[in-house]
Write a protein that holds these residues in place. Structure first.
Motif, PDB file in Angstrom:
ATOM      1  N   THR A   1      -3.844  17.880  -1.996  1.00 48.64           N
ATOM      2  CA  THR A   1      -3.396  16.476  -1.821  1.00 48.64           C
ATOM      3  C   THR A   1      -3.226  15.784  -3.179  1.00 48.64           C
ATOM      4  OG1 THR A   1      -5.620  15.478  -1.705  1.00 48.64           O
ATOM      5  CG2 THR A   1      -4.656  16.257   0.372  1.00 48.64           C
ATOM      6  N   GLN A   2      -3.911  16.298  -4.211  1.00 50.14           N
ATOM      7  CA  GLN A   2      -3.822  15.686  -5.545  1.00 50.14           C
ATOM      8  C   GLN A   2      -2.641  16.233  -6.345  1.00 50.14           C
ATOM      9  OE1 GLN A   2      -8.240  16.790  -5.883  1.00 50.14           O
ATOM     10  NE2 GLN A   2      -7.944  15.323  -7.513  1.00 50.14           N
ATOM     11  N   MET A   3      -2.179  17.424  -5.953  1.00 51.60           N
ATOM     12  CA  MET A   3      -1.164  18.126  -6.746  1.00 51.60           C
ATOM     13  C   MET A   3       0.085  17.252  -6.947  1.00 51.60           C
ATOM     14  SD  MET A   3       0.907  21.541  -5.685  1.00 51.60           S
ATOM     15  CE  MET A   3       1.803  20.589  -4.480  1.00 51.60           C
TER      16      MET A   3
ATOM     17  N   ALA B   1       1.900  21.163   4.217  1.00 52.74           N
ATOM     18  CA  ALA B   1       0.538  20.656   3.979  1.00 52.74           C
ATOM     19  C   ALA B   1       0.571  19.407   3.103  1.00 52.74           C
ATOM     20  CB  ALA B   1      -0.291  21.743   3.310  1.00 52.74           C
ATOM     21  N   ALA B   2      -0.486  18.608   3.188  1.00 55.00           N
ATOM     22  CA  ALA B   2      -0.722  17.460   2.297  1.00 55.00           C
ATOM     23  C   ALA B   2       0.403  16.423   2.362  1.00 55.00           C
ATOM     24  CB  ALA B   2      -0.931  17.935   0.856  1.00 55.00           C
ATOM     25  N   HIS B   3       0.981  16.243   3.553  1.00 53.37           N
ATOM     26  CA  HIS B   3       2.077  15.282   3.750  1.00 53.37           C
ATOM     27  C   HIS B   3       3.283  15.587   2.855  1.00 53.37           C
ATOM     28  CE1 HIS B   3      -0.256  11.769   5.856  1.00 53.37           C
ATOM     29  NE2 HIS B   3      -0.348  12.918   6.484  1.00 53.37           N
ATOM     30  N   LEU B   4       3.500  16.850   2.545  1.00 58.33           N
ATOM     31  CA  LEU B   4       4.694  17.262   1.794  1.00 58.33           C
ATOM     32  C   LEU B   4       5.719  17.792   2.801  1.00 58.33           C
ATOM     33  CD1 LEU B   4       2.647  18.915  -1.047  1.00 58.33           C
ATOM     34  CD2 LEU B   4       4.094  16.887  -1.318  1.00 58.33           C
TER      35      LEU B   4
ATOM     36  N   GLY C   1      -0.290   8.978  -7.330  1.00 59.17           N
ATOM     37  CA  GLY C   1      -0.227   7.760  -6.524  1.00 59.17           C
ATOM     38  C   GLY C   1       1.021   7.653  -5.654  1.00 59.17           C
ATOM     39  N   GLN C   2       1.853   8.710  -5.643  1.00 56.19           N
ATOM     40  CA  GLN C   2       3.090   8.624  -4.853  1.00 56.19           C
ATOM     41  C   GLN C   2       2.845   8.858  -3.367  1.00 56.19           C
ATOM     42  OE1 GLN C   2       5.194  11.584  -6.984  1.00 56.19           O
ATOM     43  NE2 GLN C   2       5.787  10.195  -8.624  1.00 56.19           N
ATOM     44  N   ARG C   3       1.804   9.600  -3.065  1.00 52.50           N
ATOM     45  CA  ARG C   3       1.513   9.872  -1.664  1.00 52.50           C
ATOM     46  C   ARG C   3       0.173   9.225  -1.304  1.00 52.50           C
ATOM     47  NH1 ARG C   3       2.474  14.974  -3.663  1.00 52.50           N
ATOM     48  NH2 ARG C   3       0.391  15.685  -3.079  1.00 52.50           N
ATOM     49  N   LYS C   4       0.164   8.549  -0.148  1.00 46.61           N
ATOM     50  CA  LYS C   4      -1.077   7.867   0.257  1.00 46.61           C
ATOM     51  C   LYS C   4      -2.189   8.867   0.525  1.00 46.61           C
ATOM     52  CE  LYS C   4       0.849   3.766   0.325  1.00 46.61           C
ATOM     53  NZ  LYS C   4       0.467   2.715  -0.621  1.00 46.61           N
ATOM     54  N   LEU C   5      -1.810  10.042   1.013  1.00 47.57           N
ATOM     55  CA  LEU C   5      -2.828  11.058   1.288  1.00 47.57           C
ATOM     56  C   LEU C   5      -3.246  11.707  -0.031  1.00 47.57           C
ATOM     57  CD1 LEU C   5      -4.559  12.739   3.208  1.00 47.57           C
ATOM     58  CD2 LEU C   5      -2.637  14.304   3.475  1.00 47.57           C
ATOM     59  N   ASP C   6      -4.231  11.129  -0.646  1.00 48.76           N
ATOM     60  CA  ASP C   6      -4.757  11.622  -1.917  1.00 48.76           C
ATOM     61  C   ASP C   6      -6.278  11.624  -1.795  1.00 48.76           C
ATOM     62  OD1 ASP C   6      -5.733  12.011  -4.436  1.00 48.76           O
ATOM     63  OD2 ASP C   6      -4.322  10.657  -5.429  1.00 48.76           O
ATOM     64  N   LEU C   7      -6.856  12.817  -1.744  1.00 53.09           N
ATOM     65  CA  LEU C   7      -8.291  12.923  -1.469  1.00 53.09           C
ATOM     66  C   LEU C   7      -9.110  13.069  -2.756  1.00 53.09           C
ATOM     67  CD1 LEU C   7      -8.296  15.156   1.763  1.00 53.09           C
ATOM     68  CD2 LEU C   7      -8.092  12.675   1.552  1.00 53.09           C
TER      69      LEU C   7
ATOM     70  N   PRO D   1      -3.622   1.014   4.179  1.00 54.47           N
ATOM     71  CA  PRO D   1      -2.984   1.741   3.067  1.00 54.47           C
ATOM     72  C   PRO D   1      -1.746   1.054   2.479  1.00 54.47           C
ATOM     73  CG  PRO D   1      -3.405   3.187   4.930  1.00 54.47           C
ATOM     74  CD  PRO D   1      -3.706   1.816   5.401  1.00 54.47           C
ATOM     75  N   PHE D   2      -1.090   0.188   3.248  1.00 51.88           N
ATOM     76  CA  PHE D   2       0.120  -0.450   2.722  1.00 51.88           C
ATOM     77  C   PHE D   2      -0.136  -1.913   2.337  1.00 51.88           C
ATOM     78  CE2 PHE D   2       1.877   2.742   5.827  1.00 51.88           C
ATOM     79  CZ  PHE D   2       2.291   3.654   4.859  1.00 51.88           C
ATOM     80  N   ALA D   3      -1.381  -2.227   2.071  1.00 49.71           N
ATOM     81  CA  ALA D   3      -1.719  -3.626   1.765  1.00 49.71           C
ATOM     82  C   ALA D   3      -0.984  -4.114   0.519  1.00 49.71           C
ATOM     83  CB  ALA D   3      -3.218  -3.776   1.598  1.00 49.71           C
ATOM     84  N   ASN D   4      -0.610  -3.165  -0.376  1.00 47.87           N
ATOM     85  CA  ASN D   4       0.113  -3.592  -1.591  1.00 47.87           C
ATOM     86  C   ASN D   4       1.623  -3.700  -1.371  1.00 47.87           C
ATOM     87  OD1 ASN D   4       0.875  -0.971  -1.367  1.00 47.87           O
ATOM     88  ND2 ASN D   4       0.120  -0.298  -3.373  1.00 47.87           N
ATOM     89  N   GLY D   5       2.058  -3.505  -0.147  1.00 50.55           N
ATOM     90  CA  GLY D   5       3.485  -3.632   0.161  1.00 50.55           C
ATOM     91  C   GLY D   5       4.322  -2.455  -0.302  1.00 50.55           C
ATOM     92  N   GLN D   6       3.673  -1.426  -0.814  1.00 48.96           N
ATOM     93  CA  GLN D   6       4.394  -0.237  -1.290  1.00 48.96           C
ATOM     94  C   GLN D   6       4.361   0.846  -0.224  1.00 48.96           C
ATOM     95  OE1 GLN D   6       6.164   0.648  -4.241  1.00 48.96           O
ATOM     96  NE2 GLN D   6       6.240  -1.595  -4.160  1.00 48.96           N
ATOM     97  N   TYR D   7       5.522   1.218   0.265  1.00 48.34           N
ATOM     98  CA  TYR D   7       5.603   2.268   1.272  1.00 48.34           C
ATOM     99  C   TYR D   7       5.985   3.574   0.590  1.00 48.34           C
ATOM    100  CZ  TYR D   7       4.854  -1.509   4.460  1.00 48.34           C
ATOM    101  OH  TYR D   7       4.275  -2.572   5.097  1.00 48.34           O
ATOM    102  N   GLN D   8       5.974   4.656   1.362  1.00 47.27           N
ATOM    103  CA  GLN D   8       6.168   5.966   0.724  1.00 47.27           C
ATOM    104  C   GLN D   8       7.613   6.445   0.795  1.00 47.27           C
ATOM    105  OE1 GLN D   8       2.639   8.476   1.347  1.00 47.27           O
ATOM    106  NE2 GLN D   8       3.981  10.242   1.137  1.00 47.27           N
TER     107      GLN D   8
END
Ligand code: SF4
Length: 863
Positions: A502-504, A343-346, A508-514, A535-542
């Motif tokens: 998603t917040q756990m 879940a939550a992109h983990l 800011g490490q995961r883009k999926l943060d609700l 989501p990657f406009a800042n050039g930071q990928y996950q």
């Protein structure tokens, strides 16, 4: 009753709908003008939603062994059987197969129950058939399954490249948004598709590539862009990794070699490469033609590589854009609906993340490794490893490849549970327990569309009979199995838990943060996009380094095969037709199962237009109508995947499809099955109409609802001994029968008039039956001239409108052609205004343009 703002349940566009139930039981459907996905538009399927809400085909009560039972009994039986299988054979002996039709809250509970409490990851979804390759490609490139674009990028782009996407038919509203922009500005459209689809007809450039050659095409593009100096050096240096290895690997893809691999001319290829090089603002949108492939993940990454190379990503009007097929494929991905995600992109395979999820859930277990993917799962059912299977909101006997194997698997499974809206699907017939689920109009929850926008589906009708929400059904079973943590009183409680997960530990490490959804008013929730527009406009990928990965992508040519079957969708139907199949007008455009065949292949195999053909795979055969067209290449055929035994059965496309999958994503390669094609040796063909349901017993049969009853098509290898016997069910219902021809020959017609009104008519012929079907269908239940009915067409040619093209306004091809001939200089808008065709949802306008084009040909030739 008050209008309700909700979301269309069909495709991944996620259009906003305003549904207004009336006191007479009807529901008016309008597009929501304020909705960011559709701004008021709806396609033919969405507009017809109000006609799918009847209860005639619904499953309304729980059943055990086809006998009505109580919820208590059904729930305790499922808990007992699943618990017994787990106790005796371990957690991996049970499985859930769920659906992109699920709401996010349903998906969340299913995933939590299986991965956290049962302790297995044997939960997969029909989204595996839809976008698993896009998920895998995103994770390899970006470190997470994040779509980097938004719909507005399609409108801001100067060049849109559609790869393996018939957007015009499969995501019509998004296509109309694109077309509207193209009328205002000079957006170029390139379509890459082996088939000349409706979308390809609207393109500035159509590259009819050899099936499965996309990786070569984009590897060649990569080399070309680099050679042409179209590299964004700063972006590549600062925000990417693995560039040199990818450049080296792609160096072999000269234009000549690429053109050869793709079956294109150098001129075509160079035109595309030049267009891509010249435009900074490029969106490459892709769909099933990319994902449903034995090398789908590499196709995705070969596309992403070109955007990373040029830095054309996460900028206005630029990026690779996966368009999801199902309404909530994206929401399912967010809560770990696939067997290889948590879940939550983990990640399941990350021990810290796994443990954190277990602690969050307070669960007794957590799955330690990925579970079985869809094809593997049904293999495990078939060979006895899975002892108990729960299928929810999907119909795998129709939609999975190699349908025979799926039916066999369900036939031997000791315990099958099916939760569904529809009582009698091809899959439900195998169920030991059937559970009535809420339908679209009754459900409440959220979905996420292709651009990461979280949308509300709201109930507009009360739950019928004993139907229940999927999340509640699963929660009750979980509690009956002795698990805590499933005391949900409403979908909003589940949504809140999902938001918190998603917040756990996110920081800011995961883009999926609700976080922005904390404390939202769930009932009033407005469409909101997670990850922002780009989501990657800042050039930071996950990824661990924060940089995007170039991936070396290997081109694997499709092996030589007799005939390549490409299965897909048509304009007015959805999946296995459990809902769209209830609406007569949605059959008007394509009335029966068909196979598109190139004229060369047709000539070689002695197949004539409208005859019936057999498509055979390793273990199954499908029979459907031949549609001869150069839209498909020699050696390739196309067949819609929708038809199933509730509409005839012979035309089940997946009877013949193979079970190859992409090695990374596990997504079935549904676009390239090796099959055999042959003319079906029909001795006779039949067509009929009836006010009562009639099932023709024949090798080929297909039926459909009409406004006044039903219509059917059939064909057989052996002539029935007597048409009176063949038609007994209809003829014995009473009425005056008038017939022409011998009841023992293949030239026979009859009509039945009951109390002065036409109740049945049948036409048999040695060749495909040529009558005016649409006109005949309007005569059912009417006072008629019997001889005119037996003639099969109206005495006045002007009454014959021909096959329906515009489903919204029921306008036929002949009506449109007559108008065009009478007004040869009329523009498209004038033809639409003059005939009303194309003035509803607008999906048929490309086909109207084609008729205009065809009509203009003799004039052009004469000039
Ligand atoms: Fe529904 Fe059509 Fe919109 Fe898709 S494009 S969400 S099917 S109305």
């Amino acid at each position: 009753m008050k209008p309700v703002k909700t979301t269309c349940p069909y495709c991944g566009v996620g259009c906003g709908v305003i549904a207004s139930p009336a006191t007479d039981g009807t529901v008016d459907i309008q597009g929501d003008p304020d909705h960011p996905a559709n701004f008021g538009r709806l396609c033919s399927k969405g507009l017809a939603l109000g006609e799918t809400l009847g209860l005639g085909q619904r499953l309304l009560y729980p059943e055990v062994n086809n006998q009505r039972t109580s919820w208590e009994h059904a729930t305790s039986l499922i808990a007992e059987k699943f618990s017994a299988a787990i106790a005796e054979h371990g957690a991996d002996s049970v499985a859930f197969y769920v659906s992109g039709q699920f709401l996010t809250e349903d998906y969340y509970v299913a995933n939590k129950l299986m991965k956290g409490f049962i302790g297995s990851a044997n939960i997969d979804t029909n989204s595996r058939l839809c976008m698993a390759s896009a998920v895998a490609g995103h994770k390899r490139a970006f470190g997470a399954d994040v779509v980097p674009c938004s719909y507005e990028d399609l409108e801001e782009a100067d060049l849109v490249v559609l790869v393996g996407s018939n957007l015009a038919w499969c995501h019509p509203v998004l296509f109309q948004r694109l077309q509207a922009v193209r009328e205002r500005r000079d957006t170029k459209l390139v379509v890459i598709d082996p088939r000349r689809s409706a979308t390809a007809e609207a393109a500035d450039l159509h590259l009819a590539v050899r099936p499965q050659s996309d990786v070569a095409l984009f590897n060649g593009l990569f080399r070309h862009l680099y050679g042409a100096g179209q590299i964004d050096g700063d972006f590549v240096r600062e925000h990417t990794e693995n560039f040199n290895a990818t450049l080296l690997a792609n160096n072999e893809w000269s234009v000549a070699k690429t053109a050869d691999a793709c079956g294109l001319t150098r001129v075509e290829l160079e035109e595309f490469y030049s267009l891509f090089a010249r435009h900074e603002k490029v969106v490459t949108a892709f769909s099933m033609g990319v994902n449903q492939s034995a090398c789908g993940t590499d196709k995705v990454n070969s596309i992403i590589n070109c955007h990373l190379l040029t830095g054309r990503i996460s900028k206005i009007g630029a990026g690779p854009f996966s368009i999801t097929g199902q309404p909530n494929a994206m929401g399912g991905r967010e809560v770990g609906g696939l067997s290889n995600t948590l879940a939550a992109h983990l990640d399941i395979e990350n021990v810290d993340q796994r443990n954190a999820v277990q602690a969050f859930w307070h669960s007794p277990y957590i799955a330690l490794r990925p579970g079985l993917k869809a094809v593997e799962m049904f293999d495990a059912v078939r060979d006895g490893r899975i002892k108990a299977l729960w299928i929810m909101a999907t119909n795998p006997v129709v939609s999975m490849p190699d349908a025979t194997a799926i039916a066999e698997a369900l036939g031997v499974c000791p315990f099958v549970v099916v939760s569904d809206v529809t009582a009698n699907t091809d899959t439900a017939r195998f169920a030991h327990v059937k559970l009535p689920a809420l339908g679209w109009g009754e459900k409440s929850g959220t979905v996420t569309n292709s651009e990461r926008c979280i949308l509300r589906q709201r109930a507009l009708l009360p739950a019928p009979a004993e139907a229940r929400a999927d999340w509640r059904i699963m929660s009750d079973v979980a509690k009956a199995m002795g698990f805590a943590g499933f005391d949900y009183a409403s979908p909003s409680e589940i949504f809140s838990e999902h938001v918190r997960l998603t917040q756990m530990g996110n920081n800011g490490q995961r883009k999926l943060d609700l976080t922005a959804w904390n404390d939202v008013d769930y009932e009033a929730l407005q469409p909101m996009q997670w990850g922002g527009t780009r989501p990657f406009a800042n050039g930071q990928y996950q990824t661990s380094t924060g940089k995007a990965h170039f991936i070396v992508t290997d081109y694997v040519a499709l092996p030589a095969q007799d005939m390549t079957l490409n299965t897909g969708r048509i304009r007015d139907q959805w999946h296995t037709m459990t809902r769209t199949g209830l609406v007569p007008k949605l059959f008007a455009h394509r009335a029966e199962p068909y196979v598109e065949i190139n004229p060369q292949d047709a000539a070689l195999l002695k197949i004539r237009a409208a005859e019936v053909v057999e498509v055979s795979g390793p273990r199954g055969t499908s029979i459907a109508r031949a549609l001869i067209t150069d839209a498909v290449q020699p050696g390739s055929i196309f067949q819609p995947m929708h038809w199933n035994s509730n509409f005839g059965g012979a035309g089940l496309a997946n009877a013949a499809s193979h079970r190859k999958v992409d090695p990374v994503s596990g997504q079935p390669a549904l676009k390239s099955s090796a099959v055999r094609l042959r003319r079906f040796a029909a001795q006779w063909y039949g067509f009929g109409i009836s006010t009562q349901h009639f099932v023709p017993r024949a090798n080929y049969s297909a039926w459909r609802p009409t406004d006044r009853g039903m219509a059917f098509e059939c064909a057989g290898e052996v002539l029935p001994r007597d048409w009176g016997i063949f038609l007994y069910q209809a003829l014995s219902a009473g009425g005056e029968v008038t017939s022409l021809g011998s009841p023992h020959s293949n030239l026979f017609r009859c009509a039945v008039v009951n109390e002065g009104r036409l109740s049945f008519a049948f036409f048999a012929s040695a060749a495909p039956v040529e009558v005016s079907r649409v006109w005949l269908q309007t005569k059912l239940g009417q006072h008629v001239n019997t001889l005119e009915v037996l003639a099969g067409r109206p005495q006045q040619e002007s009454e014959d409108q021909g096959p329906t093209l515009c489903a919204c306004n029921a306008i036929g091809v002949k009506t449109i052609s007559r108008f065009i001939h009478a007004h040869p200089s009329a523009a498209l808008d004038a033809v639409c205004a003059g005939t009303r065709a194309g003035t509803g949802c607008g999906s048929c306008r490309i086909e109207i343009r084609r008729i205009m084009h065809e009509a203009a040909k003799p004039l052009a030739a004469a000039e």
